[in-house]
Design a protein around this motif. Structure first.
Motif, PDB file in Angstrom:
ATOM      1  N   HIS A   1      -7.152  14.583  17.883  1.00  0.00           N
ATOM      2  CA  HIS A   1      -7.940  15.868  17.533  1.00  0.00           C
ATOM      3  C   HIS A   1      -7.279  17.118  18.237  1.00  0.00           C
ATOM      4  O   HIS A   1      -7.389  18.030  17.741  1.00  0.00           O
ATOM      5  N   ARG A   2      -6.936  16.961  19.480  1.00  0.00           N
ATOM      6  CA  ARG A   2      -6.413  17.968  20.271  1.00  0.00           C
ATOM      7  C   ARG A   2      -4.895  18.208  19.459  1.00  0.00           C
ATOM      8  O   ARG A   2      -4.678  19.550  19.207  1.00  0.00           O
ATOM      9  N   ARG A   3      -4.162  17.597  19.007  1.00  0.00           N
ATOM     10  CA  ARG A   3      -2.827  17.725  18.534  1.00  0.00           C
ATOM     11  C   ARG A   3      -3.030  18.150  16.907  1.00  0.00           C
ATOM     12  O   ARG A   3      -2.280  19.198  16.478  1.00  0.00           O
ATOM     13  N   SER A   4      -4.058  17.977  16.377  1.00  0.00           N
ATOM     14  CA  SER A   4      -4.259  18.387  15.054  1.00  0.00           C
ATOM     15  C   SER A   4      -4.548  19.937  15.200  1.00  0.00           C
ATOM     16  O   SER A   4      -4.165  20.640  14.158  1.00  0.00           O
TER      17      SER A   4
ATOM     18  N   GLN B   1      -0.731  17.251   7.104  1.00  0.00           N
ATOM     19  CA  GLN B   1      -0.844  16.399   8.334  1.00  0.00           C
ATOM     20  C   GLN B   1      -1.883  16.663   9.228  1.00  0.00           C
ATOM     21  O   GLN B   1      -2.293  15.572   9.915  1.00  0.00           O
ATOM     22  N   SER B   2      -2.101  17.616   9.486  1.00  0.00           N
ATOM     23  CA  SER B   2      -3.104  18.023  10.647  1.00  0.00           C
ATOM     24  C   SER B   2      -4.615  17.370  10.126  1.00  0.00           C
ATOM     25  O   SER B   2      -5.340  16.561  10.920  1.00  0.00           O
ATOM     26  N   PHE B   3      -4.898  17.564   8.650  1.00  0.00           N
ATOM     27  CA  PHE B   3      -6.089  17.121   8.159  1.00  0.00           C
ATOM     28  C   PHE B   3      -6.197  15.492   8.315  1.00  0.00           C
ATOM     29  O   PHE B   3      -7.186  14.921   8.269  1.00  0.00           O
ATOM     30  N   SER B   4      -5.089  15.208   7.456  1.00  0.00           N
ATOM     31  CA  SER B   4      -4.927  13.846   7.579  1.00  0.00           C
ATOM     32  C   SER B   4      -5.081  13.006   8.616  1.00  0.00           C
ATOM     33  O   SER B   4      -5.983  11.958   8.936  1.00  0.00           O
ATOM     34  N   GLN B   5      -4.452  13.359   9.986  1.00  0.00           N
ATOM     35  CA  GLN B   5      -4.703  12.761  11.068  1.00  0.00           C
ATOM     36  C   GLN B   5      -5.947  12.915  11.587  1.00  0.00           C
ATOM     37  O   GLN B   5      -6.677  12.013  12.373  1.00  0.00           O
ATOM     38  N   ARG B   6      -6.514  14.187  11.654  1.00  0.00           N
ATOM     39  CA  ARG B   6      -8.065  14.363  12.060  1.00  0.00           C
ATOM     40  C   ARG B   6      -8.807  13.527  11.368  1.00  0.00           C
ATOM     41  O   ARG B   6      -9.834  12.939  12.135  1.00  0.00           O
TER      42      ARG B   6
END
Length: 214
Positions: free
Chosen positions: A131-134, A189-194
């Motif tokens: 969450h933080r890194r996204s 990448q951000s949305f996928s990981q989130r």
């Protein structure tokens, strides 16, 4: 145990009996998920994406110089050919490197899914880290997308002008498209990981036989 210096491998097949008990299996699962979350949205990975975008921008600048050399400032074939060679030297490796970058992200995601499927227990540390890194990826990626759209719009506006130069229009289109693509990849990448981290709040389907997906 998981080696933190390398990308955590997929979990071994269940029939190998790689863990002495459930506690050891869950400990390795937690370590792998946290490490893979860190690698998937790592700062180095984000900077690498930006560097590839910067190299592509330089490549498009060379394309613009080539167009200028071939027609706008008098016919200068030597300068034009040199600029085209430089453009190829910059753009082709950048495209190949981007392919490896995307493949690495795919590998990380598949291994995240494989480790998560070992047990339905949530891993709050991995969820919090993702969450933080996204968010860290999200904010600059949004800025790049907006900048890319603005540059493409400026290029289209210039192209419609009677005084437009093909070289500057070509460069603006390449610059805008590159910046926009860099931002879109960061957002994806951000949305996928989130989205994946949000799934850890719920029960994860447990893997049944057959080993890890590769």
């Amino acid at each position: 145990m998981i080696n933190r210096r390398s990308l955590p491998p997929p979990p071994p097949p269940e029939e190998l009996g790689s863990w002495p008990d459930d506690a050891a299996r869950l400990a390795d699962r937690s370590t792998a998920l946290v490490e893979l979350s860190r690698r998937g949205l790592g700062i180095v990975r984000l900077v690498l994406l930006w560097l590839l975008g910067a190299v592509a921008v330089l490549g498009w600048a060379c394309v613009g110089l080539a167009v200028q050399s071939f027609g706008e400032v008098g016919f200068d074939p030597v300068s034009g050919v040199v600029a085209l060679i430089l453009a190829a030297v910059l753009l082709v490796p950048a495209a190949i490197a981007l392919g490896f970058w995307l493949h690495r992200g795919h590998v990380v995601r598949r291994r995240l899914e494989a480790w998560a499927a070992l047990d339905p227990a949530p891993v709050s540390e991995a969820q919090s880290l993702a969450h933080r890194r996204s968010v860290l990826w999200l904010l600059p990626s949004v800025a790049l997308c907006l900048a890319g759209v603005g540059l493409v719009g400026a290029a289209l506006a210039e192209a419609s002008s009677r005084t437009a130069k093909v070289s500057s229009t070509t460069y603006l289109v390449g610059l805008g498209a590159t910046v926009l693509l860099t931002g879109v990849l960061g957002l994806a990448q951000s949305f996928s990981q989130r989205r994946w981290s949000a799934q850890l709040r719920h029960t994860v389907p447990v893997r049944r036989g057959g080993g890890a997906h590769r």
